[in-house]
Design an enzyme around this catalytic site. Structure first.
Site, mmCIF file in Angstrom:
data_model
loop_
_atom_site.group_PDB
_atom_site.id
_atom_site.type_symbol
_atom_site.label_atom_id
_atom_site.label_comp_id
_atom_site.label_asym_id
_atom_site.label_seq_id
_atom_site.Cartn_x
_atom_site.Cartn_y
_atom_site.Cartn_z
ATOM 1 N N ASN A 10 -1.420 15.953 12.595
ATOM 2 C CA ASN A 10 -0.556 14.804 12.322
ATOM 3 C C ASN A 10 -0.072 14.901 10.877
ATOM 4 O OD1 ASN A 10 0.648 12.348 11.916
ATOM 5 N ND2 ASN A 10 -1.212 11.125 12.207
ATOM 6 N N LYS A 12 1.960 13.038 9.431
ATOM 7 C CA LYS A 12 2.282 11.715 8.857
ATOM 8 C C LYS A 12 3.649 11.791 8.160
ATOM 9 C CE LYS A 12 -2.593 10.741 8.748
ATOM 10 N NZ LYS A 12 -3.713 9.985 8.223
ATOM 11 N N HIS A 96 -1.624 4.805 16.059
ATOM 12 C CA HIS A 96 -2.352 5.278 14.871
ATOM 13 C C HIS A 96 -2.708 4.080 13.995
ATOM 14 C CE1 HIS A 96 -3.358 7.300 11.159
ATOM 15 N NE2 HIS A 96 -3.531 8.389 11.886
ATOM 16 N N GLU A 98 -2.532 3.633 10.974
ATOM 17 C CA GLU A 98 -1.523 3.302 9.945
ATOM 18 C C GLU A 98 -0.398 2.462 10.556
ATOM 19 O OE1 GLU A 98 -1.121 7.375 8.740
ATOM 20 O OE2 GLU A 98 -3.165 7.286 7.961
ATOM 21 N N GLU A 168 -10.495 7.635 15.633
ATOM 22 C CA GLU A 168 -10.320 7.830 14.195
ATOM 23 C C GLU A 168 -10.878 6.627 13.439
ATOM 24 O OE1 GLU A 168 -6.801 10.835 13.617
ATOM 25 O OE2 GLU A 168 -6.082 8.791 13.349
ATOM 26 N N GLY A 174 -8.329 10.134 5.462
ATOM 27 C CA GLY A 174 -7.777 10.435 4.151
ATOM 28 C C GLY A 174 -8.715 10.133 2.990
ATOM 29 N N SER A 214 -10.691 12.964 8.019
ATOM 30 C CA SER A 214 -11.199 13.921 7.024
ATOM 31 C C SER A 214 -11.790 15.194 7.637
ATOM 32 C CB SER A 214 -12.220 13.248 6.086
ATOM 33 O OG SER A 214 -11.589 12.239 5.322
HETATM 34 O O1 G3P Z 1 -4.215 11.221 12.511
HETATM 35 C C1 G3P Z 1 -4.967 11.997 11.631
HETATM 36 C C2 G3P Z 1 -5.684 11.202 10.659
HETATM 37 O O2 G3P Z 1 -5.408 9.885 10.523
HETATM 38 C C3 G3P Z 1 -6.741 11.798 9.848
HETATM 39 O O3 G3P Z 1 -6.197 12.045 8.597
HETATM 40 O O4 G3P Z 1 -6.066 13.163 6.432
HETATM 41 O O5 G3P Z 1 -8.225 12.107 7.170
HETATM 42 O O6 G3P Z 1 -7.419 14.183 8.277
HETATM 43 P P1 G3P Z 1 -7.032 12.932 7.554
#
Ligand code: G3P
Length: 251
Positions: A10, A12, A96, A98, A168, A174, A214
């Site tokens: 993703n 983003k 998602h 976000e 998630e 992140g 993460s």
């Molecule tokens: O959709 C993927 C996500 O929200 C995870 O993001 O940067 O923590 O891998 P990240």
């Protein structure tokens, strides 16, 4: 029944023509994985979907990050399933955290869009997950089940064949704070149990549940060993060459 491991990237609101060249054309097209065991989907911003679909080798799936629940009309800024189909884009991410947080997407709206996408021939990566304060209040499964129920209420049993659930935990996205393999497995197992009780044993057994939050080249191997973790939805690390190492963790 063996569930095929599925790794999504993703992007983003990140990416550029230069990234499509370096990451998709050079890195991903040049990499190899066992396609009988692993499915790969990349999800760039909408304006790059066409370029990514054209650049990526056929075994790489391409996904939108969102769609709207109407085919066309006066919905400024929205993305239609028809646009995706014309471009050869087979997937969309929906729900998602976000989108839920910043754009106030409610559970029912996510369910409605999931059903709409599938009725129009798309496959969906449907995201669920709890926030930190919800986990601390011991509400993790209550939140996940509430979000899952809104999706399940909108779907027929057959439509589950087109759904991948991405668990998630919001506190892991992140932040560099990945869920431990045990924490992730516990929730994945609970999600599968919910599907068995509320949809069917067959759907519970067949539905793939990705972990997202993460994930990186260092933690992916241990996470991938857990029986109910069927893949990853990767954010930050999907923009880097290390994404290939995360893909092959499924082997
Ligand atoms: O959709 C993927 C996500 O929200 C995870 O993001 O940067 O923590 O891998 P990240």
């Amino acid at each position: 029944m063996a569930r095929k491991f599925i790794v999504g990237g993703n992007w983003k609101m990140n990416g550029s023509k230069a990234l499509i060249k370096s990451l998709v054309q050079e890195t991903l097209n040049g990499a190899s994985w066992d396609t009988s065991k692993i499915e790969v989907v990349v999800s760039p911003p909408a304006v790059y979907l066409d370029a990514v679909r054209q650049a990526a080798k056929p075994e790489i799936g391409v996904s939108a990050q969102n769609i709207y629940s109407e085919r066309s009309g006066a919905y400024t800024g929205e993305i239609s399933v028809d646009f995706l189909k014309e471009l050869g884009v087979e997937w969309t991410i929906l729900g998602h955290s976000e989108r839920r947080e910043y754009f106030k997407e409610a559970d029912e709206f996510v369910g409605k869009k999931t059903a709409f996408a599938i009725s129009n021939g798309l496959k969906v990566i449907a995201c669920i997950g709890e926030k930190l304060h919800e986990r601390e209040a011991d509400q993790t499964t209550a939140v996940c089940f509430r979000q899952l129920k809104a999706i399940a209420d909108a779907l027929t049993p057959q439509q589950w064949a087109s759904v991948v659930i991405a668990y998630e935990p919001v506190w892991a996205i992140g932040t560099g704070k990945v869920a431990t393999p045990e924490q992730a497995q516990e929730v994945h197992h609970a999600i599968r149990g919910w599907l068995a009780e509320n949809v069917s044993a067959e759907v519970a057994e067949a539905t793939r549940i990705q972990y997202g939050g993460s994930v990186n080249e260092k933690n992916c191997v241990e996470l991938a060993k857990k029986p109910d973790i069927d893949g990853f939805l990767v954010g930050g690390a999907s923009l880097k060459p290390e994404f290939v190492k995360i893909i092959v963790a499924g082997e």
